[in-house]
Design an enzyme around this catalytic site. Structure first.
Site, PDB file in Angstrom:
ATOM      1  N   ASP A 106      37.855 -98.863  16.748  1.00 54.97           N
ATOM      2  CA  ASP A 106      37.118 -98.773  18.007  1.00 54.97           C
ATOM      3  C   ASP A 106      37.862 -99.618  19.067  1.00 54.97           C
ATOM      4  OD1 ASP A 106      34.148 -98.551  19.347  1.00 54.97           O
ATOM      5  OD2 ASP A 106      35.036-100.523  19.705  1.00 54.97           O
ATOM      6  N   GLU A 137      29.020 -93.342  21.807  1.00 57.42           N
ATOM      7  CA  GLU A 137      28.093 -92.237  21.525  1.00 57.42           C
ATOM      8  C   GLU A 137      28.372 -91.043  22.442  1.00 57.42           C
ATOM      9  OE1 GLU A 137      25.812 -92.589  18.872  1.00 57.42           O
ATOM     10  OE2 GLU A 137      25.576 -90.451  19.177  1.00 57.42           O
ATOM     11  N   GLU A 138      28.690 -91.330  23.715  1.00 54.81           N
ATOM     12  CA  GLU A 138      28.969 -90.235  24.669  1.00 54.81           C
ATOM     13  C   GLU A 138      30.218 -89.454  24.274  1.00 54.81           C
ATOM     14  OE1 GLU A 138      28.155 -93.371  25.267  1.00 54.81           O
ATOM     15  OE2 GLU A 138      27.812 -93.721  27.389  1.00 54.81           O
ATOM     16  N   LEU A 173      32.916 -94.875  12.422  1.00 55.26           N
ATOM     17  CA  LEU A 173      32.880 -94.544  10.991  1.00 55.26           C
ATOM     18  C   LEU A 173      32.499 -93.077  10.779  1.00 55.26           C
ATOM     19  CD1 LEU A 173      31.066 -97.717   9.535  1.00 55.26           C
ATOM     20  CD2 LEU A 173      33.443 -97.446  10.168  1.00 55.26           C
ATOM     21  N   THR A 194      31.702-102.864  11.850  1.00 55.68           N
ATOM     22  CA  THR A 194      31.786-104.085  12.666  1.00 55.68           C
ATOM     23  C   THR A 194      30.517-104.325  13.481  1.00 55.68           C
ATOM     24  OG1 THR A 194      32.825-102.869  14.460  1.00 55.68           O
ATOM     25  CG2 THR A 194      34.313-103.900  12.857  1.00 55.68           C
ATOM     26  N   LYS A 207      27.131 -89.674   4.789  1.00 61.29           N
ATOM     27  CA  LYS A 207      27.152 -88.759   5.943  1.00 61.29           C
ATOM     28  C   LYS A 207      28.236 -89.078   6.967  1.00 61.29           C
ATOM     29  CE  LYS A 207      22.597 -88.900   6.824  1.00 61.29           C
ATOM     30  NZ  LYS A 207      21.335 -88.511   7.436  1.00 61.29           N
ATOM     31  N   LYS A 216      22.265 -84.240  18.223  1.00 61.75           N
ATOM     32  CA  LYS A 216      22.869 -85.399  17.575  1.00 61.75           C
ATOM     33  C   LYS A 216      23.375 -85.060  16.170  1.00 61.75           C
ATOM     34  CE  LYS A 216      22.082 -90.200  16.917  1.00 61.75           C
ATOM     35  NZ  LYS A 216      23.480 -90.492  17.137  1.00 61.75           N
ATOM     36  N   PHE A 234      32.375-110.052  11.560  1.00 63.08           N
ATOM     37  CA  PHE A 234      32.590-109.197  12.742  1.00 63.08           C
ATOM     38  C   PHE A 234      31.382-109.251  13.689  1.00 63.08           C
ATOM     39  CE2 PHE A 234      35.512-106.761   9.852  1.00 63.08           C
ATOM     40  CZ  PHE A 234      36.662-106.838  10.623  1.00 63.08           C
ATOM     41  N   HIS A 340      20.928 -96.305  19.305  1.00 61.70           N
ATOM     42  CA  HIS A 340      20.347 -95.576  18.168  1.00 61.70           C
ATOM     43  C   HIS A 340      19.148 -96.331  17.550  1.00 61.70           C
ATOM     44  CE1 HIS A 340      20.346 -92.983  14.617  1.00 61.70           C
ATOM     45  NE2 HIS A 340      20.323 -94.071  13.865  1.00 61.70           N
TER      46      HIS A 340
END
Ligand code: NAD
Length: 444
Positions: A106, A137-138, A173, A194, A207, A216, A234, A340
């Site tokens: 990331d 997320e976007e 992830l 992290t 998943k 989503k 982290f 989330h």
């Protein structure tokens, strides 16, 4: 040879045995060969319509979830070899050719820890490529997956011995997991979470996924990593809001199945938030487990108990879906306003009112849960979580869960059951009470 009631249908079961490299069918009644046997079976069906075969092939996934300290210390083997339980295998692989690793990280995590990651691989003389990506997320969509696949392909990896490593939050992830599950049909990957949310939730199951068509995680796979490496340090650099976000998933497990964890969060939630779940040195040395260690351990253990027997979600009755009936709709409709875990908490908060309206929780239990949520600095209500949105989300749920709502609800502090129905009357009454009592708590 088995005959069905209908005499024109016959079914024969075959086991499979490997002799000198060749697989041979052994019928149940005539064992022709001896050798290594497979758990797979072939059923041969003869009927008036002709011949057909049914294959039953159990697939076993083995993955390791390892808690460790100082994962980026070059003296620590975990990041390179923790996925292999077997020292001999590690020696064979590391002695046969230069070690190679492809890492997706990331972008923010890269700013904070990128130089340590590079130093780790340089110190271990690993041929490596580090790909920082804006895994938000976007951006959680197929373009990111394709970008990773192109880079992996041009770097070149051995899909049997060189797992792709993902270092980041749940988005990173999930995206890397999907890319790995697509590359050459299935390439092993490793998760290094992290964020707190990904530490206790996104990293321990099977998943993977990306958002698609406004929905989503509409594209994804059920392919677990070969290993997840959990290093709580982290979390120190996470903003407080992100820690509360992760606490929501921890509270979910507490409410569903662990009263002790609930009581711990109720009593020490604020302190855990402030300490960012770090253990102080003296407690690290003491024999007794401190609250940060205990709470994360219980969250992971309870999560694994629920996930391991149902990795592919064949059984739709899942306690871990608590807080996940309305929240996907809410999270996507206000993106990026709610994280989330925040959307999950708003869903759980409403469901606690539903549970009380159904007589499953007492008023006192309900109040304790809401108080605990507020103590964890989580939102308990949101103006965009309208009754219409709730009804729409529940009817979507009904469509996709084989005709039944399959709604986990708390039946006490640390116990729960799955319910298959929801009366409109109870929902409306619970919703009104929820709004009356909590709307003044404000949106976060
Ligand atoms: N696969 C699963 O089973 C599963 C389960 C739960 C959630 N998820 C998914 O996880 C995602 C949410 O994950 P998340 O909450 O980790 O969000 P995230 O991945 O968006 O990370 C949150 C933010 O924290 C930053 N960040 C990450 N680590 C940091 C660190 N150590 N210090 C400072 N900043 C850091 C990131 O750059 C990002 O801005 C959702 O997309 C959700 O669908 C998946």
């Amino acid at each position: 040879m088995l005959s069905n009631n209908n005499s024109s249908q016959q079914q024969t079961e075959f086991n499979l045995v490997q002799v000198n490299g060749t697989w041979i069918r052994n019928s149940q009644h005539c064992q022709q060969a001896e050798g290594r046997s497979s758990a797979a079976k072939i059923y041969e069906n003869k009927s008036d319509h002709g011949l057909s075969w049914t294959v039953v092939s159990p697939i076993v996934f083995t993955y390791r979830v390892i808690q460790c300290k100082n994962i980026l210390d070059a003296r620590n083997d975990t990041l390179l070899w923790g996925h292999l339980g077997d020292q001999k295998l590690k020696d064979t692989i590391s002695n046969s050719k230069p070690v190679k690793r492809f890492v997706v990280i990331d972008e923010t995590v890269n700013q904070l820890y990128g130089s340590q990651v590079t130093q780790y691989f340089e110190a271990r003389t690993v041929v490596h490529k580090i790909l920082p990506l804006p895994t938000t997320e976007e951006n959680k969509c197929m373009e990111l997956v394709t970008k990773i696949l192109e880079e992996v392909h041009s770097f070149g990896i051995d899909r049997r011995s060189e797992p792709i490593i993902a270092i980041g939050g749940g988005v990173c992830l999930d995206v890397v997991g999907l890319a790995a599950s697509l590359y050459r049909r299935r390439t092993p990957y490793i998760r290094v979470p992290t964020t707190l949310l990904s530490y206790i939730d996104a990293s321990v199951g099977a998943k993977t996924g990306v958002n698609f068509a406004g929905g989503k995680n509409k594209l994804g796979s059920y392919i677990p990593p070969v290993a997840t490496f959990l290093d709580r340090s982290f979390i120190q650099t996470l903003p407080q809001r992100q820690i509360s976000n992760g606490m929501a998933e921890m509270l979910k497990m507490a409410l569903m199945k662990h009263r002790g964890l609930f009581e711990l969060l109720e009593a020490e939630g604020g302190t855990l938030l402030q300490s960012k779940l770090q253990s102080c040195e003296s407690s690290e040395r003491s024999e007794q487990e401190d609250s940060a260690t205990a709470s994360t351990r219980i969250a992971i253990e309870t999560m694994l108990e629920e996930l391991a027997p149902n990795l592919w979600e064949d059984d739709l009755d899942r306690l871990v879906d608590f807080g996940h009936l309305i929240s996907p709709e809410l999270e996507m409709s206000v993106l990026p306003a709610l994280l989330h875990g925040e959307a999950v908490n708003i869903d759980m908060s409403l469901m606690v009112y539903v549970a009380q309206q159904r007589g499953l929780l007492t008023a006192e239990e309900k109040a304790r849960i809401i108080q605990c949520m507020l103590g964890l600095q989580l939102p308990v209500w949101h103006q965009d979580c309208t009754l219409a949105l709730v009804q729409k989300a529940l009817s979507e749920r009904l469509k996709h869960s084989a005709g039944s709502l399959r709604m986990p609800l708390p039946t006490g502090l640390g116990s729960a059951e799955i319910f298959h129905d929801m009366s409109e009357d109870i929902l409306c009454k619970a919703y009104c009470k929820w709004t009356d009592e909590l709307s003044s708590s404000g949106n976060k």
